[in-house]
Motif scaffolding. Structure first.
Motif, PDB file in Angstrom:
ATOM      1  N   ALA A  19       0.843  -1.190   0.000  1.00  0.00           N
ATOM      2  CA  ALA A  19       0.000   0.000   0.000  1.00  0.00           C
ATOM      3  C   ALA A  19       0.879   1.242   0.000  1.00  0.00           C
ATOM      4  O   ALA A  19       1.821   1.352   0.779  1.00  0.00           O
ATOM      5  CB  ALA A  19      -0.906  -0.003   1.217  1.00  0.00           C
ATOM      6  N   VAL A  20       0.572   2.185  -0.906  1.00  0.00           N
ATOM      7  CA  VAL A  20       1.343   3.414  -1.015  1.00  0.00           C
ATOM      8  C   VAL A  20       0.396   4.595  -0.911  1.00  0.00           C
ATOM      9  O   VAL A  20      -0.633   4.633  -1.579  1.00  0.00           O
ATOM     10  CB  VAL A  20       2.086   3.487  -2.365  1.00  0.00           C
ATOM     11  CG1 VAL A  20       3.027   4.685  -2.387  1.00  0.00           C
ATOM     12  CG2 VAL A  20       2.848   2.209  -2.635  1.00  0.00           C
ATOM     13  N   LYS A  21       0.739   5.565  -0.088  1.00  0.00           N
ATOM     14  CA  LYS A  21      -0.075   6.776  -0.001  1.00  0.00           C
ATOM     15  C   LYS A  21       0.392   7.782  -1.040  1.00  0.00           C
ATOM     16  O   LYS A  21       1.536   8.208  -1.036  1.00  0.00           O
ATOM     17  CB  LYS A  21       0.041   7.384   1.407  1.00  0.00           C
ATOM     18  CG  LYS A  21      -0.938   6.772   2.380  1.00  0.00           C
ATOM     19  CD  LYS A  21      -1.261   7.754   3.498  1.00  0.00           C
ATOM     20  CE  LYS A  21      -2.458   7.255   4.308  1.00  0.00           C
ATOM     21  NZ  LYS A  21      -2.828   8.215   5.366  1.00  0.00           N
ATOM     22  N   ILE A  22      -0.529   8.138  -1.928  1.00  0.00           N
ATOM     23  CA  ILE A  22      -0.211   9.096  -2.991  1.00  0.00           C
ATOM     24  C   ILE A  22      -1.205  10.240  -2.918  1.00  0.00           C
ATOM     25  O   ILE A  22      -2.404  10.038  -3.130  1.00  0.00           O
ATOM     26  CB  ILE A  22      -0.287   8.425  -4.376  1.00  0.00           C
ATOM     27  CG1 ILE A  22       0.725   7.291  -4.488  1.00  0.00           C
ATOM     28  CG2 ILE A  22      -0.069   9.456  -5.476  1.00  0.00           C
ATOM     29  CD1 ILE A  22       2.165   7.748  -4.485  1.00  0.00           C
ATOM     30  N   GLY A  23      -0.717  11.423  -2.624  1.00  0.00           N
ATOM     31  CA  GLY A  23      -1.590  12.597  -2.620  1.00  0.00           C
ATOM     32  C   GLY A  23      -2.803  12.443  -1.724  1.00  0.00           C
ATOM     33  O   GLY A  23      -3.891  12.859  -2.077  1.00  0.00           O
ATOM     34  N   GLY A  24      -2.642  11.816  -0.562  1.00  0.00           N
ATOM     35  CA  GLY A  24      -3.727  11.711   0.399  1.00  0.00           C
ATOM     36  C   GLY A  24      -4.607  10.491   0.238  1.00  0.00           C
ATOM     37  O   GLY A  24      -5.456  10.226   1.068  1.00  0.00           O
ATOM     38  N   ARG A  25      -4.416   9.717  -0.846  1.00  0.00           N
ATOM     39  CA  ARG A  25      -5.181   8.471  -0.953  1.00  0.00           C
ATOM     40  C   ARG A  25      -4.239   7.296  -1.079  1.00  0.00           C
ATOM     41  O   ARG A  25      -3.080   7.447  -1.470  1.00  0.00           O
ATOM     42  CB  ARG A  25      -6.164   8.529  -2.127  1.00  0.00           C
ATOM     43  CG  ARG A  25      -5.516   8.563  -3.478  1.00  0.00           C
ATOM     44  CD  ARG A  25      -6.510   8.950  -4.553  1.00  0.00           C
ATOM     45  NE  ARG A  25      -6.010   8.554  -5.865  1.00  0.00           N
ATOM     46  CZ  ARG A  25      -6.438   7.470  -6.510  1.00  0.00           C
ATOM     47  NH1 ARG A  25      -7.363   6.708  -5.985  1.00  0.00           N
ATOM     48  NH2 ARG A  25      -5.945   7.155  -7.680  1.00  0.00           N
ATOM     49  N   THR A  26      -4.747   6.135  -0.720  1.00  0.00           N
ATOM     50  CA  THR A  26      -3.911   4.948  -0.707  1.00  0.00           C
ATOM     51  C   THR A  26      -4.164   4.100  -1.943  1.00  0.00           C
ATOM     52  O   THR A  26      -5.307   3.808  -2.275  1.00  0.00           O
ATOM     53  CB  THR A  26      -4.185   4.114   0.558  1.00  0.00           C
ATOM     54  OG1 THR A  26      -3.966   4.934   1.703  1.00  0.00           O
ATOM     55  CG2 THR A  26      -3.271   2.909   0.630  1.00  0.00           C
ATOM     56  N   VAL A  27      -3.099   3.737  -2.622  1.00  0.00           N
ATOM     57  CA  VAL A  27      -3.203   2.832  -3.759  1.00  0.00           C
ATOM     58  C   VAL A  27      -2.338   1.612  -3.474  1.00  0.00           C
ATOM     59  O   VAL A  27      -1.477   1.649  -2.605  1.00  0.00           O
ATOM     60  CB  VAL A  27      -2.766   3.513  -5.067  1.00  0.00           C
ATOM     61  CG1 VAL A  27      -3.671   4.684  -5.393  1.00  0.00           C
ATOM     62  CG2 VAL A  27      -1.322   3.974  -4.976  1.00  0.00           C
ATOM     63  N   GLU A  28      -2.565   0.542  -4.222  1.00  0.00           N
ATOM     64  CA  GLU A  28      -1.801  -0.673  -3.997  1.00  0.00           C
ATOM     65  C   GLU A  28      -0.991  -1.023  -5.235  1.00  0.00           C
ATOM     66  O   GLU A  28      -1.461  -0.898  -6.355  1.00  0.00           O
ATOM     67  CB  GLU A  28      -2.737  -1.830  -3.624  1.00  0.00           C
ATOM     68  CG  GLU A  28      -3.290  -1.656  -2.230  1.00  0.00           C
ATOM     69  CD  GLU A  28      -4.183  -2.821  -1.829  1.00  0.00           C
ATOM     70  OE1 GLU A  28      -4.041  -3.288  -0.700  1.00  0.00           O
ATOM     71  OE2 GLU A  28      -4.994  -3.263  -2.652  1.00  0.00           O
ATOM     72  N   VAL A  29       0.243  -1.450  -4.992  1.00  0.00           N
ATOM     73  CA  VAL A  29       1.129  -1.828  -6.083  1.00  0.00           C
ATOM     74  C   VAL A  29       1.652  -3.236  -5.837  1.00  0.00           C
ATOM     75  O   VAL A  29       1.543  -3.774  -4.729  1.00  0.00           O
ATOM     76  CB  VAL A  29       2.304  -0.839  -6.212  1.00  0.00           C
ATOM     77  CG1 VAL A  29       1.797   0.540  -6.622  1.00  0.00           C
ATOM     78  CG2 VAL A  29       3.083  -0.740  -4.915  1.00  0.00           C
ATOM     79  N   CYS A  30       2.250  -3.831  -6.878  1.00  0.00           N
ATOM     80  CA  CYS A  30       2.630  -5.243  -6.801  1.00  0.00           C
ATOM     81  C   CYS A  30       3.985  -5.448  -6.143  1.00  0.00           C
ATOM     82  O   CYS A  30       4.279  -6.529  -5.662  1.00  0.00           O
ATOM     83  CB  CYS A  30       2.617  -5.844  -8.204  1.00  0.00           C
ATOM     84  SG  CYS A  30       3.843  -5.122  -9.314  1.00  0.00           S
ATOM     85  N   CYS A  31       4.837  -4.426  -6.150  1.00  0.00           N
ATOM     86  CA  CYS A  31       6.183  -4.628  -5.639  1.00  0.00           C
ATOM     87  C   CYS A  31       6.805  -3.292  -5.247  1.00  0.00           C
ATOM     88  O   CYS A  31       6.274  -2.228  -5.576  1.00  0.00           O
ATOM     89  CB  CYS A  31       7.056  -5.313  -6.699  1.00  0.00           C
ATOM     90  SG  CYS A  31       7.242  -4.312  -8.186  1.00  0.00           S
ATOM     91  N   GLU A  32       7.923  -3.352  -4.554  1.00  0.00           N
ATOM     92  CA  GLU A  32       8.580  -2.148  -4.077  1.00  0.00           C
ATOM     93  C   GLU A  32       9.006  -1.251  -5.235  1.00  0.00           C
ATOM     94  O   GLU A  32       8.969  -0.026  -5.143  1.00  0.00           O
ATOM     95  CB  GLU A  32       9.785  -2.535  -3.220  1.00  0.00           C
ATOM     96  CG  GLU A  32      10.499  -1.363  -2.567  1.00  0.00           C
ATOM     97  CD  GLU A  32       9.585  -0.582  -1.613  1.00  0.00           C
ATOM     98  OE1 GLU A  32       8.704  -1.178  -0.979  1.00  0.00           O
ATOM     99  OE2 GLU A  32       9.764   0.656  -1.514  1.00  0.00           O
ATOM    100  N   GLU A  33       9.410  -1.860  -6.344  1.00  0.00           N
ATOM    101  CA  GLU A  33       9.801  -1.067  -7.505  1.00  0.00           C
ATOM    102  C   GLU A  33       8.668  -0.174  -7.988  1.00  0.00           C
ATOM    103  O   GLU A  33       8.858   0.991  -8.314  1.00  0.00           O
ATOM    104  CB  GLU A  33      10.218  -2.007  -8.644  1.00  0.00           C
ATOM    105  CG  GLU A  33      11.710  -2.167  -8.758  1.00  0.00           C
ATOM    106  CD  GLU A  33      12.065  -3.070  -9.931  1.00  0.00           C
ATOM    107  OE1 GLU A  33      11.592  -2.816 -11.038  1.00  0.00           O
ATOM    108  OE2 GLU A  33      12.805  -4.031  -9.704  1.00  0.00           O
ATOM    109  N   CYS A  34       7.464  -0.745  -8.015  1.00  0.00           N
ATOM    110  CA  CYS A  34       6.308   0.033  -8.456  1.00  0.00           C
ATOM    111  C   CYS A  34       5.967   1.110  -7.424  1.00  0.00           C
ATOM    112  O   CYS A  34       5.558   2.207  -7.788  1.00  0.00           O
ATOM    113  CB  CYS A  34       5.114  -0.888  -8.679  1.00  0.00           C
ATOM    114  SG  CYS A  34       5.269  -1.860 -10.188  1.00  0.00           S
ATOM    115  N   ALA A  35       6.149   0.811  -6.146  1.00  0.00           N
ATOM    116  CA  ALA A  35       5.903   1.801  -5.110  1.00  0.00           C
ATOM    117  C   ALA A  35       6.821   3.002  -5.289  1.00  0.00           C
ATOM    118  O   ALA A  35       6.391   4.158  -5.225  1.00  0.00           O
ATOM    119  CB  ALA A  35       6.116   1.168  -3.729  1.00  0.00           C
TER     120      ALA A  35
END
Ligand SMILES: [Zn+2]
Length: 53
Positions: A19-35
């Motif tokens: 889970a990554v917080k981007i601009g106040g909302r949380t999105v999910e990515v597949c790996c640390e590279e994508c984060a």
């Protein structure tokens, strides 16, 4: 966009999703590279917006 896909590369998420917080909302990515890629993209967007003012 489906909720079960990576926000950066659109591949399907599995148990290793991050889970990554981007601009106040949380999105999910597949790996640390994508984060990292998402954070850099968001930082670049913010820099452009700031320079635009
Ligand atoms: Zn990904």
């Amino acid at each position: 966009m489906k909720e079960n896909t990576c926000a950066a590369c659109d591949c399907e998420l599995d148990a290793t999703r991050i889970a990554v917080k981007i601009g106040g909302r949380t999105v999910e990515v597949c790996c640390e590279e994508c984060a990292v890629a998402l954070r850099e993209a968001e930082a670049a967007t913010r820099a452009v917006q700031t320079a635009d003012k």
